[in-house]
Design a protein around this motif. Structure first.
Motif, short mmCIF file in Angstrom:
data_model
loop_
_atom_site.label_atom_id
_atom_site.label_comp_id
_atom_site.label_asym_id
_atom_site.label_seq_id
_atom_site.Cartn_x
_atom_site.Cartn_y
_atom_site.Cartn_z
N ASN A 10 5.62 4.61 0.85
CA ASN A 10 6.13 5.93 1.21
C ASN A 10 7.30 5.83 2.20
OD1 ASN A 10 5.88 8.52 0.53
ND2 ASN A 10 4.38 9.05 2.10
N ASP A 25 1.50 9.24 -7.27
CA ASP A 25 2.03 10.05 -6.17
C ASP A 25 3.44 9.62 -5.79
OD1 ASP A 25 -0.26 11.44 -6.17
OD2 ASP A 25 -1.18 10.37 -4.46
N CYS A 26 3.62 8.30 -5.68
CA CYS A 26 4.94 7.81 -5.28
C CYS A 26 5.97 8.10 -6.37
CB CYS A 26 4.90 6.31 -4.98
SG CYS A 26 4.07 5.98 -3.41
N ARG A 27 5.53 8.00 -7.62
CA ARG A 27 6.46 8.33 -8.71
C ARG A 27 6.89 9.79 -8.60
NH1 ARG A 27 3.47 5.18 -12.36
NH2 ARG A 27 2.49 6.98 -13.34
N ASP A 52 0.83 -1.20 0.00
CA ASP A 52 0.00 0.00 0.00
C ASP A 52 0.87 1.26 0.00
OD1 ASP A 52 -0.20 0.90 3.28
OD2 ASP A 52 0.54 -1.09 2.74
N CYS A 53 0.24 2.38 -0.20
CA CYS A 53 0.96 3.64 -0.39
C CYS A 53 1.74 4.05 0.86
CB CYS A 53 -0.02 4.73 -0.76
SG CYS A 53 0.57 5.74 -2.11
N CYS A 110 1.34 3.82 -9.08
CA CYS A 110 1.03 4.94 -8.20
C CYS A 110 1.71 6.24 -8.67
CB CYS A 110 1.47 4.61 -6.77
SG CYS A 110 1.18 5.95 -5.63
N HIS A 114 4.53 -1.44 -7.14
CA HIS A 114 3.65 -0.40 -6.63
C HIS A 114 3.88 0.91 -7.40
CE1 HIS A 114 1.47 2.18 -3.79
NE2 HIS A 114 2.51 3.01 -3.92
#
Lengths: 184, 258
Positions: free
Chosen positions: B7, B35-37, B2-3, B33, B29
């Motif tokens: 993170n 945001d994570c990128r 999960d994010c 995703c 992931h």
């Protein structure tokens, strides 16, 4: 190891990682003379303590001595001045230092200016954030090496690194947004 | 993944501190995703900015000279104190000279034919080391455990080499691989010392004297050094970019093995 052998070992180590040592000292102490003196102190200390080197990462051992010599100088300097250096407190520094970029908003952000900006923001960070950033991003040490060098748990290295990065990112971002309306 | 977990792992991934399996999970992931990128790109932008624009101050020449000068006076101080052992050292050096002379005489006949072969061998070993450095992973069996590395070799080469981890001394065993030197399959032990990657090629016993040429002194090539050592009765060649003092220490550790 024989005394001459360990001397040769320390000489080799110090000279090979001289730039790394000087760079660390220069960022911690903020000027050339102090940085050079601290590295020279560190060399003397390392040569004397060479027999106590118990294996492990030699570069981290050497840089740890350099760092201790820098911190010793910082302590003396702060005591002599009686005032805390302005760059020890980012908030004070921000308050007192004019945003130089506002002075020449017409300029494009050329490389020299960008360098000044980053150097200034990095210099404004508290010491323990600045040093992990220098050691990780510029000297490219691993977490383990940094932890050995600072003699802190690896978790502390990670949290300081994260916090240091976040602070610097924020400082740089603020600068850019402030400039954008004029600069573009 | 999960994010939230991703993170937490993001800086570790970015700094190359994640193990392979977790890295792969993280990358899965990352593909999904945005945001994570974005966070990863920001970290990279900061690093680029620091590497390009934060000056890495190099030590002034005056400092280097100053330390060299101090070093010279300190060495002079120690050697004068150690003078009594000079006579012994001299005697030892004569013994060595005779021994080396004898060895040279026996080697003499082979020398002319094996010069080309030994330079060919050293070229092979350097090339193998550089190839390994350029590859994504310089090792076939990744392990810091000598009890895993040795059996891995056992099925692949005639004589499994002596394998020992020297983490405590600063030379960590990180794995092994098989490579070719000339026509022979040779086991390679891979160690890490700080940022230096060290390859130890365990050379096969020569069946005929000419099949495996002799390298009898350190050879340098483009900043890399090759040195030979006896490793538990087998000849081995160390290739790395370590300095002479570090190399000598490592050589001492290896030659002490039985």
């Amino acid at each position: 190891m024989s005394p001459t052998g360990s001397h040769a070992f320390v000489d080799d180590l110090a000279l090979r990682h001289l730039d790394a040592a000087y760079n660390l000292g220069r960022w911690l102490l903020g000027n050339e003379q102090d940085a050079a003196d601290a590295v020279h102190d560190a060399y003397l200390r390392a040569a004397r303590a060479s027999d106590s080197y118990a294996g492990g990462n030699a570069r981290a051992w050497w840089l740890a001595i350099v760092r201790n010599c820098c911190l010793a100088r910082l302590a003396i300097r702060n005591k002599e001045k009686r005032n805390v250096a302005i760059d020890q407190h980012p908030l004070t520094a921000e308050h007192w230092m004019p945003h130089t970029d506002a002075d020449d908003v017409e300029d494009r952000i050329d490389s020299a200016k960008r360098q000044r900006l980053i150097t200034q923001h990095l210099q404004n960070l508290p010491d323990h954030f600045r040093e992990v950033l220098i050691l990780r991003e510029i000297e490219e040490l691993s977490y383990r090496e940094i932890a050995d060098l600072l003699q802190t748990p690896i978790g502390t290295v990670m949290s300081r690194l994260a916090r240091g990065r976040a602070l610097l990112q924020k400082a740089l971002a603020d600068n850019v947004t402030m400039q954008a309306p004029y600069g573009l | 993944m999960d994010c939230k977990t991703a993170n937490d792992l993001l800086p570790l991934y970015f700094d190359g501190e994640l193990d392979r399996t977790t890295s792969r999970e993280f990358e899965t992931h990352l593909d999904a995703c945005v945001d994570c990128r974005a966070a990863l790109i920001e970290l990279d932008a900061l690093r680029q900015a620091l590497r390009e624009h934060a000056p890495r101050y190099s030590a002034p020449e005056t400092l280097r000279a100053r330390i060299q000068k101090t070093a010279a006076t300190m060495t002079a101080g120690t050697s004068s104190r150690r003078r009594p052992s000079r006579g012994l050292a001299l005697a030892a050096s004569w013994v060595l000279a005779f021994a080396a002379g004898g060895a040279m005489m026996t080697l003499w006949n082979h020398a002319s034919s094996s010069v080309d072969e030994s330079s060919q061998l050293s070229r092979d070993l350097f090339a193998s080391h550089w190839r390994a450095l350029a590859a994504t992973s310089p090792i076939d069996v990744v392990s810091t455990d000598q009890h895993t590395v040795k059996p891995w070799f056992a099925g692949k080469v005639a004589t499994a080499p002596v394998v020992q981890d020297f983490s405590d001394q600063g030379y960590a065993l990180i794995g092994g691989r098989i490579d070719y030197a000339g026509n022979e399959r040779v086991p390679v032990l891979v160690y890490r010392h700080g940022k230096h990657l060290i390859d130890v090629f365990v050379l096969p016993q020569a069946i005929k004297p000419d099949t495996m040429p002799v390298i009898d002194k350190p050879i340098q090539s483009q900043g890399y050094v090759l040195d030979v050592v006896m490793l538990g009765g087998q000849r081995a060649a160390i290739v790395s970019d370590m300095g002479s003092a570090e190399l000598e220490r490592f050589r001492g550790l290896l030659s002490a093995l039985r």
